[in-house]
Motif scaffolding. Sequence first.
Motif, short mmCIF file in Angstrom:
data_model
loop_
_atom_site.label_atom_id
_atom_site.label_comp_id
_atom_site.label_asym_id
_atom_site.label_seq_id
_atom_site.Cartn_x
_atom_site.Cartn_y
_atom_site.Cartn_z
N TRP A 289 -90.72 -63.98 -44.80
CA TRP A 289 -89.74 -64.88 -45.41
C TRP A 289 -88.97 -64.14 -46.51
O TRP A 289 -87.76 -64.28 -46.63
N LYS A 292 -86.55 -61.55 -44.91
CA LYS A 292 -85.34 -62.20 -44.41
C LYS A 292 -84.39 -62.55 -45.55
O LYS A 292 -83.17 -62.31 -45.46
N ASN A 319 -87.73 -62.43 -38.45
CA ASN A 319 -87.50 -63.70 -37.75
C ASN A 319 -88.60 -63.97 -36.72
O ASN A 319 -89.08 -65.10 -36.57
N THR A 320 -89.00 -62.91 -36.00
CA THR A 320 -90.08 -63.07 -35.02
C THR A 320 -91.38 -63.48 -35.69
O THR A 320 -92.09 -64.37 -35.21
N SER A 321 -91.67 -62.83 -36.80
CA SER A 321 -92.91 -63.13 -37.51
C SER A 321 -92.91 -64.54 -38.07
O SER A 321 -93.92 -65.25 -38.01
N ILE A 322 -91.77 -64.96 -38.61
CA ILE A 322 -91.65 -66.32 -39.15
C ILE A 322 -91.87 -67.35 -38.04
O ILE A 322 -92.56 -68.37 -38.23
N SER A 323 -91.31 -67.09 -36.87
CA SER A 323 -91.47 -68.00 -35.73
C SER A 323 -92.93 -68.10 -35.32
O SER A 323 -93.44 -69.18 -35.00
N ASN A 324 -93.61 -66.97 -35.37
CA ASN A 324 -95.03 -66.96 -34.99
C ASN A 324 -95.91 -67.66 -36.02
O ASN A 324 -96.93 -68.25 -35.67
N GLU A 325 -95.53 -67.56 -37.30
CA GLU A 325 -96.34 -68.15 -38.37
C GLU A 325 -96.27 -69.68 -38.35
O GLU A 325 -97.23 -70.36 -38.69
N GLY A 326 -95.14 -70.20 -38.00
CA GLY A 326 -94.99 -71.65 -37.99
C GLY A 326 -94.56 -72.17 -39.35
O GLY A 326 -94.14 -71.42 -40.24
N SER A 327 -94.68 -73.46 -39.57
CA SER A 327 -94.18 -74.12 -40.77
C SER A 327 -95.02 -73.77 -42.01
O SER A 327 -96.26 -73.80 -41.96
#
Length: 424
Positions: A289, A292, A319-327
């Motif tokens: 985060w 980015k 962005n890929t890592s954020i998507s994988n981490e979730g909310s």
Amino acid sequence: MKSLSNALMAVLLAGGATVLAAQPAVAQKKNDKQQGGPQLKLSNEVRGPAAQAQTALAAKDVATATPLVAAVEAAAKSEDEKYIAGALRLNLEAIRMDSGGSSDALVAPLDALIANPKTPQADKARYVYQRGVIAANKKDNAGAATYFEQARQLGYNDPNLPLQIVKLKMDAGDIAGGSAELAKMVEAQTAAGQKPSEDIYRYAIAKTNQKKMTAETKAWISRYLAAYPTQKNWRDMVVFWGIQPQSVATLDKPQKVDMYRLLRTGKSLADQYDYEIYAQWAFDMGLPWETKTLINEGKAAGKIPAGSQNAAGLLTAANTSISNEGSLATLATRAKAAANGKLAASTADAYLGSDQYPQAIELYRVALTKGGVDADAVNTRLGIALARSGDKEGAKTAFALVKGQPRADIAAWWVDFLDHPPVA
């Protein structure tokens, strides 16, 4: 360093060593009182050759003056007469030196006049100072520093004297003494409404750092940034202290990131390198985060070129890592229910990196309450989140709880930042 030349000659010849021509003792005393000089009683054996010597010296007639000065020295018995003999000898040797002679010949008459109780204190102060100049010219830095300090105690007033003492102490290897002397000089100038030059601070920083005097170096950096808190100076000093190779303090990557966070808060990130290395280290710490946020901010500021492949790669990975981490909200809920504060601390770091300070503050406090975390690291970042949210006093309270090194110094950096924020 001031050399022994015409300037010294002027000082010596103006230093109260005048010998009056033969005249009644009462008239001589009256004239001495009017001039504020010593009241001297001279025998006839001294008065005659002394007056003649003075006339010859005024004409710079060394050949005539030399035997007359020797005669006065041979006849001098009292302190008054020895004072006159010393003053004449000093004037004679100063004239010789001004014509290419050695300053060594000044040492004996200077020492005699310094020791003589008849020498006025103002003159004695000048003579002690000149002994310091002679010692300095001979590279006897420790001796020169001692003489200059004595001259100051006697009332010698020269605006350059404190800095001369500092340089001599430093050059003699007494870095601690020189640093303390320089600190007094800076404090005195500041109290008088003057502003010491930037060179003074940078000189002290360099000298103390050469001797690995970490605490002293940090103290001088703090003084420097309090006096000159420009964005450039803040970046220079942060990088010098904790980020560059062979920096003053040895920091690990997370600690360096906390220093980069300070630079970002003060708008002191300088260029593409600053943004991209900070973004890379944040990613390495598991904070996509923050990566980015930094890449987007650097591009918007014009510091990261649009065609930077490194930045593009970091942004894609983030962005890929954020998507994988979730909310983050889901992580926050889990953190509050966890048995210890580790997940709360890491989630708070993620909120801090994405500029969501209220959420970060809440979770850092949860982490501290639950325990099982590095309290110094968490309090550092709690302070950062509070500082960035605008709660200056709350931030200082959090930073005050940081005790271990080097985190205590990192916290001190942030306190300095709150007190003297960077200006453009």
